[in-house]
Design an enzyme around this catalytic site. Structure first.
Site, short mmCIF file in Angstrom:
data_model
loop_
_atom_site.label_atom_id
_atom_site.label_comp_id
_atom_site.label_asym_id
_atom_site.label_seq_id
_atom_site.Cartn_x
_atom_site.Cartn_y
_atom_site.Cartn_z
CE LYS A 35 28.48 42.19 44.67
NZ LYS A 35 28.44 41.08 45.66
NE ARG A 130 31.63 35.63 50.37
CZ ARG A 130 31.06 36.10 49.27
NH1 ARG A 130 31.68 36.02 48.10
NH2 ARG A 130 29.86 36.64 49.31
CE1 TYR A 253 52.96 40.87 20.60
CE2 TYR A 253 50.72 41.45 21.20
CZ TYR A 253 52.02 41.82 20.93
OH TYR A 253 52.39 43.14 21.00
CG MET A 301 47.16 46.53 26.18
SD MET A 301 48.55 47.58 26.61
CE MET A 301 49.44 46.55 27.73
C1 LIG Z 1 27.13 40.59 45.36
C2 LIG Z 1 26.19 40.14 46.40
C3 LIG Z 1 24.86 39.85 46.05
C4 LIG Z 1 24.35 39.84 44.64
O1 LIG Z 1 24.68 38.62 44.04
P1 LIG Z 1 24.21 38.27 42.54
O2 LIG Z 1 24.67 36.88 42.34
O3 LIG Z 1 24.91 39.24 41.65
O4 LIG Z 1 22.73 38.43 42.53
C5 LIG Z 1 23.99 39.51 47.08
N1 LIG Z 1 24.41 39.46 48.36
C6 LIG Z 1 25.68 39.73 48.71
C7 LIG Z 1 26.09 39.63 50.14
C8 LIG Z 1 26.61 40.07 47.75
O5 LIG Z 1 27.87 40.32 48.10
#
Ligand SMILES: *Cc1c(COP(=O)(O)O)cnc(C)c1O
Length: 356
Positions: A35, A130, A253, A301
């Site tokens: 992802k 969640r 800055y 930046m």
């Molecule tokens: C992102 C995600 C993972 C991977 O998690 P890591 O901590 O990066 O290994 C596994 N399961 C779900 C549902 C996720 O959203």
């Protein structure tokens, strides 16, 4: 010559890290979690590096389709499932697996004509609160899905909130999941990176490692090197300017860093618009020509300042590693009050990326 910043992606490291996790659980299969553009490393680049992975897990359906179009034939799981009725049809057309975490999607599955039945991951909430159905509803929801002609198969899934924290662990959530699913003869997928490493009892049919593939540790107290992981991304740039300052002179800055004696300052072509964290404080480690020094003052930046005072001969043109093969991303993240995940995902589109 163009602005000297670049991100190197070490594809051999990504392969090595995937095999490292696989070796922990030789009888499990493991999705490579890709992802967020493979945590900033480039979706197709990572998919190619892991061309023989058991499967891929992703959130963005466009990315999942891009994987199919690039020739990926392994299972691809949509970790948040689909967000509309049309996406469900698209997912089926591209033979994607989907997480199902709320009743609306079941209603769509029951009423939509699909090109083919889809494999679903029934997501159960075992305590993270969640996504997911209440774990206690597992049997009832599994029965409803099982009766649906569009469902080709069901895997039970949950996600842990504190697998990375040895003081808290996964015991309560796993007990909740196991009690709620007892007697269901279905596959399980429960482990992210941290659980896969720390809790052998979570190494079930499908692991879901993400962060470890990219060479960052999920644990605050265990380094990536200790876990046998290799850095997958090196962010590097160069010194493009220097300043000689005296006691009382300020840098950057807000004039937040003030020299207490004569110093040489190096200005690096890297700033928060490249993805470097603006909140990294003075003292955050930086490598100049392979030698460890420190960030000074506020990150701008497009630039940041480093201390060259003790680095004889360092000046314009010297190479700078912000994180990577020689400077663990987790150390930089810790100094900036965040985690490696956030830094790698935040690499900005303007940073050229090279596969090495
Ligand atoms: C992102 C995600 C993972 C991977 O998690 P890591 O901590 O990066 O290994 C596994 N399961 C779900 C549902 C996720 O959203």
């Amino acid at each position: 010559m163009s602005r000297p910043i670049e991100a190197l992606i070490h594809v051999g490291a990504i392969r090595s890290n995937y095999l490292n996790i696989k070796s922990l659980a030789p009888t499990s299969r493991a999705f490579a979690v890709v992802k967020a553009n493979a945590y900033g490393h480039g979706l197709l680049r990572v998919a190619q590096a892991l061309h023989d992975a058991d499967g891929f897990a992703i959130l963005e359906i466009e990315g999942a389709i891009a994987l199919r179009e690039a020739g990926v034939t392994q299972p691809i799981l949509l970790l948040e499932g689909v967000f509309s009725h049309d996406e469900l049809m698209l997912a089926a057309r591209h033979d994607l697996w989907l997480a199902v975490h709320e009743p609306q999607v079941i209603a769509w599955l029951e009423t939509t004509p699909l090109d083919r039945p889809v494999h679903v991951f029934l997501k159960l909430n075992s305590g993270m609160n969640r996504l997911g159905f209440p774990a206690g509803d597992a049997k009832q929801v599994a029965a409803r899905l099982g009766a649906c002609a569009n469902v080709a198969g069901i895997t039970l899934m949950t996600h842990f909130a504190t697998a990375d924290d040895p003081a808290r662990g996964i015991a309560a959530q796993l007990a909740c999941f196991d009690a709620a699913t007892e007697g269901l003869d279905l596959r399980h997928s429960v482990a992210n990176s941290a659980a896969s490493i720390a809790y052998p009892q979570t190494r079930r049919d499908w692991l879901r490692p993400g962060i470890v593939l990219y060479g960052s540790s999920p644990f605050a107290a265990r380094s990536a090197a200790d876990l046998g992981l290799q850095a997958a991304m090196t962010l590097r740039s160069k010194i493009i300017g220097t300043q000689r300052v005296q006691a009382g002179d300020a840098v950057g800055y807000g004039a937040t860093f003030v020299a207490d004696g004569p110093m040489t300052i190096g200005i690096v072509a890297c700033g928060y618009a490249d993805g470097y964290p603006r909140h990294a404080p003075t003292g955050t480690p930086v490598l100049v020509d392979g030698v460890r020094t420190r960030l000074l003052g506020r990150v701008s930046m497009d630039m940041l300042a480093v201390d060259l005072t003790a680095l004889a001969g360092a000046g314009i043109g010297c190479s700078v590693e912000l994180w990577g093969a020689k400077l663990p991303i987790d150390e930089v993240a810790a100094a900036a009050g965040t985690i490696g995940y956030e830094l790698m995902c935040a690499i900005a589109p303007r940073v050229p990326v090279l596969t090495v």
